[in-house]
Design a protein around this motif. Structure first.
Motif, PDB file in Angstrom:
ATOM      1  N   ILE A   1       2.312 -11.079  12.899  1.00  0.00           N
ATOM      2  CA  ILE A   1       2.575 -11.467  14.279  1.00  0.00           C
ATOM      3  C   ILE A   1       2.865 -10.221  15.107  1.00  0.00           C
ATOM      4  N   GLY A   2       2.204 -10.124  16.267  1.00  0.00           N
ATOM      5  CA  GLY A   2       2.398  -8.979  17.151  1.00  0.00           C
ATOM      6  C   GLY A   2       3.667  -9.096  17.975  1.00  0.00           C
ATOM      7  N   THR A   3       3.932  -8.074  18.777  1.00  0.00           N
ATOM      8  CA  THR A   3       5.146  -8.026  19.594  1.00  0.00           C
ATOM      9  C   THR A   3       5.189  -9.138  20.633  1.00  0.00           C
ATOM     10  N   ASP A   4       4.020  -9.716  20.933  1.00  0.00           N
ATOM     11  CA  ASP A   4       3.937 -10.795  21.917  1.00  0.00           C
ATOM     12  C   ASP A   4       4.130 -12.184  21.292  1.00  0.00           C
ATOM     13  N   GLY A   5       4.371 -12.234  19.984  1.00  0.00           N
ATOM     14  CA  GLY A   5       4.585 -13.520  19.307  1.00  0.00           C
ATOM     15  C   GLY A   5       3.295 -14.212  18.905  1.00  0.00           C
ATOM     16  N   VAL A   6       2.183 -13.499  18.996  1.00  0.00           N
ATOM     17  CA  VAL A   6       0.867 -14.067  18.674  1.00  0.00           C
ATOM     18  C   VAL A   6       0.410 -13.575  17.301  1.00  0.00           C
ATOM     19  N   VAL A   7      -0.178 -14.477  16.518  1.00  0.00           N
ATOM     20  CA  VAL A   7      -0.757 -14.100  15.230  1.00  0.00           C
ATOM     21  C   VAL A   7      -1.967 -13.215  15.532  1.00  0.00           C
ATOM     22  N   GLN A   8      -1.943 -11.990  15.010  1.00  0.00           N
ATOM     23  CA  GLN A   8      -2.987 -11.014  15.367  1.00  0.00           C
ATOM     24  C   GLN A   8      -3.887 -10.608  14.210  1.00  0.00           C
ATOM     25  N   GLN A   9      -3.553 -11.035  12.999  1.00  0.00           N
ATOM     26  CA  GLN A   9      -4.398 -10.758  11.838  1.00  0.00           C
ATOM     27  C   GLN A   9      -4.563 -12.053  11.049  1.00  0.00           C
ATOM     28  N   ALA A  10      -5.672 -12.144  10.314  1.00  0.00           N
ATOM     29  CA  ALA A  10      -5.888 -13.324   9.461  1.00  0.00           C
ATOM     30  C   ALA A  10      -4.780 -13.404   8.427  1.00  0.00           C
ATOM     31  N   ARG A  11      -4.341 -14.629   8.130  1.00  0.00           N
ATOM     32  CA  ARG A  11      -3.271 -14.785   7.148  1.00  0.00           C
ATOM     33  C   ARG A  11      -3.739 -14.304   5.779  1.00  0.00           C
ATOM     34  N   LYS A  12      -2.774 -13.898   4.980  1.00  0.00           N
ATOM     35  CA  LYS A  12      -3.047 -13.411   3.629  1.00  0.00           C
ATOM     36  C   LYS A  12      -2.543 -14.441   2.630  1.00  0.00           C
ATOM     37  N   LEU A  13      -3.432 -14.890   1.753  1.00  0.00           N
ATOM     38  CA  LEU A  13      -3.057 -15.772   0.649  1.00  0.00           C
ATOM     39  C   LEU A  13      -2.957 -14.908  -0.604  1.00  0.00           C
ATOM     40  N   GLY A  14      -1.829 -14.976  -1.279  1.00  0.00           N
ATOM     41  CA  GLY A  14      -1.626 -14.163  -2.468  1.00  0.00           C
ATOM     42  C   GLY A  14      -0.728 -12.977  -2.178  1.00  0.00           C
ATOM     43  N   PRO A  15      -0.371 -12.232  -3.234  1.00  0.00           N
ATOM     44  CA  PRO A  15       0.595 -11.146  -3.084  1.00  0.00           C
ATOM     45  C   PRO A  15       0.035  -9.944  -2.328  1.00  0.00           C
ATOM     46  N   MET A  16       0.936  -9.267  -1.619  1.00  0.00           N
ATOM     47  CA  MET A  16       0.597  -8.052  -0.868  1.00  0.00           C
ATOM     48  C   MET A  16       1.183  -6.848  -1.588  1.00  0.00           C
ATOM     49  N   ASP A  17       0.607  -5.685  -1.313  1.00  0.00           N
ATOM     50  CA  ASP A  17       1.246  -4.450  -1.743  1.00  0.00           C
ATOM     51  C   ASP A  17       1.579  -3.625  -0.497  1.00  0.00           C
ATOM     52  N   TYR A  18       2.253  -2.527  -0.691  1.00  0.00           N
ATOM     53  CA  TYR A  18       2.735  -1.698   0.410  1.00  0.00           C
ATOM     54  C   TYR A  18       1.592  -1.244   1.318  1.00  0.00           C
ATOM     55  N   GLU A  19       0.523  -0.768   0.713  1.00  0.00           N
ATOM     56  CA  GLU A  19      -0.613  -0.243   1.488  1.00  0.00           C
ATOM     57  C   GLU A  19      -1.243  -1.332   2.357  1.00  0.00           C
ATOM     58  N   PHE A  20      -1.350  -2.532   1.813  1.00  0.00           N
ATOM     59  CA  PHE A  20      -1.923  -3.629   2.586  1.00  0.00           C
ATOM     60  C   PHE A  20      -1.046  -3.938   3.798  1.00  0.00           C
ATOM     61  N   MET A  21       0.271  -3.971   3.601  1.00  0.00           N
ATOM     62  CA  MET A  21       1.174  -4.229   4.711  1.00  0.00           C
ATOM     63  C   MET A  21       1.050  -3.146   5.785  1.00  0.00           C
ATOM     64  N   GLU A  22       0.959  -1.895   5.360  1.00  0.00           N
ATOM     65  CA  GLU A  22       0.780  -0.799   6.328  1.00  0.00           C
ATOM     66  C   GLU A  22      -0.485  -0.986   7.147  1.00  0.00           C
ATOM     67  N   GLU A  23      -1.566  -1.332   6.474  1.00  0.00           N
ATOM     68  CA  GLU A  23      -2.851  -1.529   7.148  1.00  0.00           C
ATOM     69  C   GLU A  23      -2.771  -2.678   8.167  1.00  0.00           C
ATOM     70  N   MET A  24      -2.175  -3.790   7.766  1.00  0.00           N
ATOM     71  CA  MET A  24      -2.069  -4.935   8.669  1.00  0.00           C
ATOM     72  C   MET A  24      -1.173  -4.636   9.862  1.00  0.00           C
ATOM     73  N   VAL A  25      -0.055  -3.989   9.620  1.00  0.00           N
ATOM     74  CA  VAL A  25       0.900  -3.710  10.699  1.00  0.00           C
ATOM     75  C   VAL A  25       0.330  -2.695  11.696  1.00  0.00           C
ATOM     76  N   GLU A  26      -0.418  -1.722  11.193  1.00  0.00           N
ATOM     77  CA  GLU A  26      -1.025  -0.733  12.095  1.00  0.00           C
ATOM     78  C   GLU A  26      -1.957  -1.388  13.089  1.00  0.00           C
ATOM     79  N   ALA A  27      -2.583  -2.494  12.725  1.00  0.00           N
ATOM     80  CA  ALA A  27      -3.523  -3.188  13.598  1.00  0.00           C
ATOM     81  C   ALA A  27      -2.828  -4.108  14.602  1.00  0.00           C
ATOM     82  N   LEU A  28      -1.507  -4.300  14.459  1.00  0.00           N
ATOM     83  CA  LEU A  28      -0.763  -5.151  15.395  1.00  0.00           C
ATOM     84  C   LEU A  28      -0.367  -4.364  16.627  1.00  0.00           C
ATOM     85  N   ASN A  29      -0.237  -5.073  17.780  1.00  0.00           N
ATOM     86  CA  ASN A  29       0.300  -4.382  18.964  1.00  0.00           C
ATOM     87  C   ASN A  29       1.596  -5.021  19.383  1.00  0.00           C
TER      88      ASN A  29
END
Length: 197
Positions: A169-197
């Protein structure tokens, strides 16, 4: 002759026991193989918790508000996090993939909590015992917010059918990336968060 009949009877019983044991073992292996593949998608990992709508909240939609009590007894509201990027995760203590990703989430939270909020909603209505949740959190020292979805209403609003499931979810409260089903790792979280505004 009498010994042969008894010997033959014992042999039949042993064969029947072996066949029954083999069939039971096959059932157990089949059940265990279904612990992770609940979607039919061989790339997805998670554990099924309920049936329902599988589309979830779409990219571009405002994330439904969450107002729940946390494991610490505090009141949590998702709208209070406006202005911050949010990783919104759904999990349960009985879910092995959830347990796998939680240390990664803690590491990410420790390093990025000033600009990103990690929130892990526990699907408390699926837990065997509510006390399992604070016990588990305490045992592993997780410090990010853990709201307790005791009625399953938030999981329903977000169409959570497998755990873990994560929304970005971005700073505006909007879902900005496709949801992830299954476990995440650190690198994946970094990649997803970098794409958020």
């Amino acid at each position: 002759m009498y010994k042969k009949v008894i010997g033959f009877g014992v042999l039949i019983v042993l064969i029947a026991l072996m066949i029954t044991n083999y069939i039971d073992q096959q059932k157990v292996e089949e059940e265990e193989s279904n612990l992770y593949d609940v979607t039919g998608d061989t790339g997805a990992q998670g554990a099924m918790i309920s049936s329902g709508d599988t589309t979830g909240i779409e990219v571009g939609e405002t994330a439904p508000n969450i107002e729940l009590e946390t494991v610490d007894g505090e009141t949590f509201s998702l709208t209070d996090l406006r202005g911050k990027k949010v990783i919104l995760n759904f999990w349960a203590t009985w879910c092995p993939p959830c347990r796998e990703e939680m240390p990664e989430m803690q590491k990410f939270y420790d390093e990025h909590k000033d600009e990103v909020e990690v929130v892990a909603v526990n699907l408390s209505d699926t837990e065997n015992n509510l006390q399992d949740v604070p016990d588990y959190i305490s045992q592993y020292g997780y410090t990010y917010p853990i709201p307790m979805d005791k009625e399953g209403t938030v999981a329903s609003a977000y169409s959570v059918i497998t755990v873990p499931t994560t929304y970005f979810i971005g700073t505006d409260g909007v879902v900005q990336q496709a949801r992830k089903l299954g476990p995440m790792d650190y690198e994946f979280m970094e990649e997803m968060v970098e794409a958020l505004n």
